[in-house]
Design a protein around this motif. Structure first.
Motif, PDB file in Angstrom:
ATOM      1  N   THR A 101      11.248  25.506  29.734  1.00  0.00           N
ATOM      2  CA  THR A 101      10.107  24.804  30.307  1.00  0.00           C
ATOM      3  C   THR A 101      10.497  23.408  30.757  1.00  0.00           C
ATOM      4  OG1 THR A 101       8.703  26.012  28.775  1.00  0.00           O
ATOM      5  CG2 THR A 101       7.733  24.088  29.854  1.00  0.00           C
ATOM      6  N   LEU A 102      10.267  23.142  32.030  1.00  0.00           N
ATOM      7  CA  LEU A 102      10.421  21.793  32.568  1.00  0.00           C
ATOM      8  C   LEU A 102       9.135  21.478  33.317  1.00  0.00           C
ATOM      9  CD1 LEU A 102      14.154  21.937  33.771  1.00  0.00           C
ATOM     10  CD2 LEU A 102      13.249  20.743  31.771  1.00  0.00           C
ATOM     11  N   TRP A 103       9.116  20.395  34.058  1.00  0.00           N
ATOM     12  CA  TRP A 103       7.904  20.051  34.807  1.00  0.00           C
ATOM     13  C   TRP A 103       8.283  19.156  35.966  1.00  0.00           C
ATOM     14  CZ3 TRP A 103       5.082  15.102  33.776  1.00  0.00           C
ATOM     15  CH2 TRP A 103       5.788  14.229  32.944  1.00  0.00           C
ATOM     16  N   TRP A 104       7.329  18.923  36.857  1.00  0.00           N
ATOM     17  CA  TRP A 104       7.571  18.028  37.985  1.00  0.00           C
ATOM     18  C   TRP A 104       6.479  16.973  37.982  1.00  0.00           C
ATOM     19  CZ3 TRP A 104       3.423  17.845  41.209  1.00  0.00           C
ATOM     20  CH2 TRP A 104       2.547  18.943  41.194  1.00  0.00           C
ATOM     21  N   HIS A 105       6.803  15.797  38.511  1.00  0.00           N
ATOM     22  CA  HIS A 105       5.786  14.738  38.561  1.00  0.00           C
ATOM     23  C   HIS A 105       6.132  13.691  39.610  1.00  0.00           C
ATOM     24  CE1 HIS A 105       8.306  11.803  36.335  1.00  0.00           C
ATOM     25  NE2 HIS A 105       8.624  12.775  35.511  1.00  0.00           N
ATOM     26  N   ALA A 106       5.117  12.938  40.023  1.00  0.00           N
ATOM     27  CA  ALA A 106       5.340  11.840  40.965  1.00  0.00           C
ATOM     28  C   ALA A 106       6.227  10.796  40.302  1.00  0.00           C
ATOM     29  CB  ALA A 106       4.002  11.229  41.370  1.00  0.00           C
ATOM     30  N   HIS A 107       7.036  10.111  41.101  1.00  0.00           N
ATOM     31  CA  HIS A 107       7.915   9.064  40.542  1.00  0.00           C
ATOM     32  C   HIS A 107       7.777   7.778  41.341  1.00  0.00           C
ATOM     33  CE1 HIS A 107      11.025   7.645  37.870  1.00  0.00           C
ATOM     34  NE2 HIS A 107      11.282   8.854  37.416  1.00  0.00           N
ATOM     35  N   THR A 108       6.517   7.407  41.632  1.00  0.00           N
ATOM     36  CA  THR A 108       6.210   6.147  42.302  1.00  0.00           C
ATOM     37  C   THR A 108       5.024   5.535  41.574  1.00  0.00           C
ATOM     38  OG1 THR A 108       4.989   7.570  43.815  1.00  0.00           O
ATOM     39  CG2 THR A 108       6.913   6.462  44.704  1.00  0.00           C
ATOM     40  N   SER A 109       5.107   4.243  41.261  1.00  0.00           N
ATOM     41  CA  SER A 109       4.034   3.539  40.570  1.00  0.00           C
ATOM     42  C   SER A 109       3.492   4.437  39.446  1.00  0.00           C
ATOM     43  CB  SER A 109       2.939   3.107  41.547  1.00  0.00           C
ATOM     44  OG  SER A 109       1.953   2.349  40.880  1.00  0.00           O
ATOM     45  N   TRP A 110       2.164   4.512  39.322  1.00  0.00           N
ATOM     46  CA  TRP A 110       1.601   5.339  38.239  1.00  0.00           C
ATOM     47  C   TRP A 110       0.941   6.610  38.776  1.00  0.00           C
ATOM     48  CZ3 TRP A 110      -0.985   2.787  33.402  1.00  0.00           C
ATOM     49  CH2 TRP A 110      -0.005   2.061  32.695  1.00  0.00           C
ATOM     50  N   LEU A 111       1.426   7.100  39.928  1.00  0.00           N
ATOM     51  CA  LEU A 111       0.800   8.290  40.505  1.00  0.00           C
ATOM     52  C   LEU A 111       0.986   9.522  39.631  1.00  0.00           C
ATOM     53  CD1 LEU A 111       1.445   7.974  44.328  1.00  0.00           C
ATOM     54  CD2 LEU A 111      -0.717   7.721  43.101  1.00  0.00           C
ATOM     55  N   ARG A 112       1.986   9.513  38.752  1.00  0.00           N
ATOM     56  CA  ARG A 112       2.186  10.716  37.948  1.00  0.00           C
ATOM     57  C   ARG A 112       1.057  10.950  36.945  1.00  0.00           C
ATOM     58  NH1 ARG A 112       4.104  10.924  32.723  1.00  0.00           N
ATOM     59  NH2 ARG A 112       5.168   9.101  31.862  1.00  0.00           N
ATOM     60  N   ALA A 113       0.145   9.942  36.789  1.00  0.00           N
ATOM     61  CA  ALA A 113      -1.015  10.154  35.915  1.00  0.00           C
ATOM     62  C   ALA A 113      -1.775  11.418  36.310  1.00  0.00           C
ATOM     63  CB  ALA A 113      -1.938   8.938  35.968  1.00  0.00           C
TER      64      ALA A 113
END
Ligand SMILES: *[C@@H]1O[C@H](CO)[C@@H](O)[C@H](O)[C@H]1NC(C)=O
Ligand SMILES: *[C@@H]1O[C@H](CO)[C@@H](O)[C@H](O)[C@H]1NC(C)=O
Ligand SMILES: *[C@@H]1O[C@H](CO)[C@@H](O)[C@H](O)[C@H]1NC(C)=O
Ligand SMILES: *[C@@H]1O[C@H](CO)[C@@H](O)[C@H](O)[C@H]1NC(C)=O
Ligand SMILES: *[C@@H]1O[C@H](CO)[C@@H](O)[C@H](O)[C@H]1NC(C)=O
Ligand SMILES: *[C@@H]1O[C@H](CO)[C@@H](O)[C@H](O)[C@H]1NC(C)=O
Ligand SMILES: *[C@@H]1O[C@H](CO)[C@@H](O)[C@H](O)[C@H]1NC(C)=O
Ligand SMILES: *[C@@H]1O[C@H](CO)[C@@H](O)[C@H](O)[C@H]1NC(C)=O
Ligand SMILES: *[C@@H]1O[C@H](CO)[C@@H](O)[C@H](O)[C@H]1NC(C)=O
Ligand SMILES: *[C@@H]1O[C@H](CO)[C@@H](O)[C@H](O)[C@H]1NC(C)=O
Ligand SMILES: *[C@@H]1O[C@H](CO)[C@@H](O)[C@H](O)[C@H]1NC(C)=O
Ligand SMILES: *[C@@H]1O[C@H](CO)[C@@H](O)[C@H](O)[C@H]1NC(C)=O
Ligand SMILES: [Cu+2]
Length: 579
Positions: free
Chosen positions: A130-142
């Motif tokens: 299990t892995l995941w993906w997320h935004a990596h700019t400012s706090w967009l990954r919230a």
């Protein structure tokens, strides 16, 4: 589009340029190629009695789950229809030779601007779980995140009981206001950002919060099954305990690497970390809470002390509603959770993690012997007091080896490195702290203020690396989940207080240490990791608590090309965003 699936003799795939031969000696098949389009957009979402426009992928919160097999290829076209710059990161994917697809903004790429697009292309190599993906700019990954599930190659299976059902459980954090405003206000004032209003499981806070009961996530199960929960901590700033009422959990993997199975009633995940657990439905037919709440390691730091829940629902159990008779309906059974500051529970859990195999190759000859201290700091006020509302008129900061990391703004580090452009970063990151002191003692105020810088540490291809990560008690000792891009590493030891180079090596586990991409450095303690730097590129290593990352708790490893094409970074894609 064409996909090539399980072609034993894939010569025509090569001609079409769609597939690559697996390098593993075991493998006679080529991976499948999965094409996705991710449209980043503003979407109205109602939580905690309020509707807010959040940034999503395809209008989904959490975002779409990517399901692939080891050896497959992913092609994800990200189309930015939001009003923010964005990038996506594929957390834990090695990105062997494809650093251009890693995603941290201004490290491996410039942002995808509003109206722009960029296609991430990469291959899953020798990874399962299990892995995941997320935004990596400012706090967009919230709000911009989703699961990335890697199953074994076709014809292969898990090294444990085949689960009847599988459920990804993404733990998140929700603010009633725009998270970008939260971080921007903190940066303006120098204060710690406001804590969240709720935690979530698969985007829902659960029925302990107002206006949330109807949408509480339920996990339907039948008696007598063994199921797999893929737990992901996608929260911004909080380590979380996770448990299920009256059920034991058998831990089988962390960060997409298998571990020797062990039984526990509670697990702890730092932001960025994943843990796969088997759960057997051997309890009376009823409804049981799945719950998560904070592990708050620091003594005087404000945190969100609420509890998020989902419900493990045995299929014939009847939920209590206004119309169900009280007599035969089932109210969810509540679990016991460790105290917020139960560091002993965290230590017991992390020390139980052992690689599944006893025959792994931990590097023993070390080329790069590094010692990085990690922790917080305070900057004195300059000029305008309204920007210094931190403790006693200061601004919060954070650093590694006394360098507080500053992102470039006009170039990505990888582009500058590849094109030989000067002035974007230096390679002066120190291999050891500039000052030796009692890191976990009562630290002199003279040491509290780090130097800002965009500094990398450069290494030869194939270097064997050991890093002692030493937490400090500057301002406040805290548990820090330190994430390394581009590699997994072995965690060979951890402890409290100051690392002792004379006595602590005796504790090194070189037989079956866990392989991870994120290391929870114990509060007021240290950890030792090892890996082989055989993936060329610019790789971010940083605290996955976004507050700490925002304050500068990070650094860059630059790993040179080796000999020949197979040891060299690929050319940048033609659609790589420019600043
Ligand atoms: C992606 O960007 C290219 C180049 O700017 C543009 O031609 C294309 O229309 C864009 N595609 C989408 C789906 O926005
Ligand atoms: C955060 O909290 C402070 C103090 O309670 C409040 O004034 C502010 O409006 C809040 N909002 C944001 C975006 O930080
Ligand atoms: C939840 O609702 C109750 C009753 O309306 C109210 O008293 C309480 O303040 C609310 N809690 C939150 C966190 O909004
Ligand atoms: C959980 O495991 C422990 C240790 O193996 C065992 O003593 C306990 O009875 C188990 N509890 C449940 C609910 O299965
Ligand atoms: C539960 O109660 C309802 C209403 O009294 C009744 O209709 C139903 O048969 C009961 N179910 C069970 C499983 O006892
Ligand atoms: C945890 O917190 C409790 C109450 O806040 C306190 O009594 C206890 O000493 C703390 N334990 C640790 C290990 O800090
Ligand atoms: C252990 O690994 C080594 C090299 O990595 C290999 O040569 C050996 O066959 C392995 N032994 C077992 C028992 O798997
Ligand atoms: C100080 O900063 C605040 C907020 O950033 C701004 O409103 C104010 O005008 C500044 N004052 C001075 C004297 O520069
Ligand atoms: C703030 O100042 C007070 C009084 O001088 C002192 O006791 C306290 O330790 C200071 N706190 C910080 C975080 O500097
Ligand atoms: C460091 O500080 C701690 C806490 O004050 C103390 O217990 C320890 O003895 C100190 N260590 C050294 C080497 O001075
Ligand atoms: C960090 O560097 C600053 C500036 O040189 C210095 O004042 C401070 O003492 C250093 N702190 C540590 C922990 O080395
Ligand atoms: C978006 O990225 C571009 C290119 O780096 C930059 O010039 C611009 O300032 C960024 N916009 C924001 C709002 O950060
Ligand atoms: Cu941290």
């Amino acid at each position: 589009m064409e996909t090539c699936k399980n072609i034993v003799n894939p010569w025509w795939c090569w001609l079409l340029g769609l597939c690559f031969l697996c390098t593993s000696a075991f493998c006679t098949t080529v991976g499948e190629t999965h094409y996705h389009e991710f449209v980043v957009q503003a979407t109205p979402v109602r939580r905690l009695c309020k509707t807010r426009n959040i940034i999503t992928v395809d209008g989904q919160f959490p975002g779409p789950t990517l399901e692939v097999r080891n050896g497959d290829h992913l092609v994800v076209k990200v189309v930015n229809q939001a009003r923010y710059n964005i990038t996506l990161h594929w957390h834990g994917i090695h990105q062997q030779r494809t650093a251009w697809a890693d995603g941290p903004v201004y490290v491996t790429q410039c942002p995808i601007r509003p109206g722009g697009n960029y296609t991430y292309r990469f291959t899953i190599e020798r990874q399962e779980g299990t892995l995941w993906w997320h935004a990596h700019t400012s706090w967009l990954r919230a709000t911009v995140y989703g699961a990335l599930i890697i199953r074994p190659k076709e014809g292969f299976s898990y090294p444990f009981t085949i689960p009847k059902r599988e459920f990804p459980l993404l733990l998140g954090e929700w603010w009633n206001v725009n998270p970008i405003h939260v971080v921007n206000r903190a940066l303006r004032t120098g204060t710690a950002p406001n804590v969240s209003d709720a935690y979530t499981i698969n985007g829902q806070p659960g029925d302990l919060y107002n206006c949330s009961e109807k949408n509480t996530v339920t996990i339907p199960v039948e008696s007598g099954e063994t199921n797999l929960l893929r737990v992901i901590n996608s929260a911004m700033n909080q380590q979380l305990f996770f448990t299920v009422a009256n059920h034991n959990l058998t831990v089988v993997a962390t960060d997409a690497s298998y571990v020797k199975p062990f039984i526990t009633s509670v697990i702890m995940l730092g932001p960025g970390e994943t843990t796969d657990v088997l759960i057997t439905t051997d309890q009376p037919t009823a409804r049981y809470y799945i719950a998560a709440r904070a592990y708050a390691s620091a003594e005087n730091v404000d945190f969100d002390n609420t509890i998020t829940t989902a419900i493990l629902e045995y299929m014939s159990a009847i939920p209590c509603t206004e119309t169900t008779a009280q007599s035969n309906c089932s109210r969810p059974i509540f679990p016991s959770l460790p105290a917020y500051n139960d560091t002993a529970a965290v230590t017991a859990f992390s020390r139980s993690l052992r690689s599944l195999s006893d025959n792994i190759s931990v590097p023993t000859h070390i080329d790069e012997n590094l010692f990085f201290m990690v922790g917080l700091g305070l900057n004195p006020c300059r000029i305008n007091r309204s920007n210094c509302q931190g403790p006693n008129g200061t601004r919060f900061t954070a650093s590694m080896n006394n360098v507080s990391f500053v992102l470039p703004s006009n170039f990505s580090i990888l582009q500058a490195y590849y094109q030989g452009i000067n002035g974007v970063f230096t390679t002066n990151f120190p291999p050891v702290p500039p000052t030796i002191f009692n890191y976990t003692g009562n630290v002199s105020r003279a040491l509290w203020t780090p130097i800002p810088g965009t500094e990398a540490y450069r290494m030869k291809y194939g270097s064997t690396v050991q890093i002692v990560l030493q937490g400090t008690s500057i301002v406040e000792a805290e548990h820090h989940p330190i994430h390394l891009h581009g590699y997994d590493f072995y965690i060979i030891a951890e402890g409290f207080g100051n690392y002792d180079p004379e006595t602590d090596p005796a504790k090194f586990n070189l037989v079956d240490p866990p392989l991870r991409n994120t290391m929870g450095v114990p509060v007021g303690g240290w950890a030792v990791i090892r890996f082989v730097a055989d993936n060329p590129g610019a790789w971010f290593m940083h605290c996955h608590i976004d507050t700490h990352l925002t304050w500068g708790l990070g650094m860059i490893f630059l790993v040179d090309n080796g000999v020949g094409e197979l040891e060299s970074l690929l050319r940048p894609p033609s659609d790589l965003p420019q600043c």
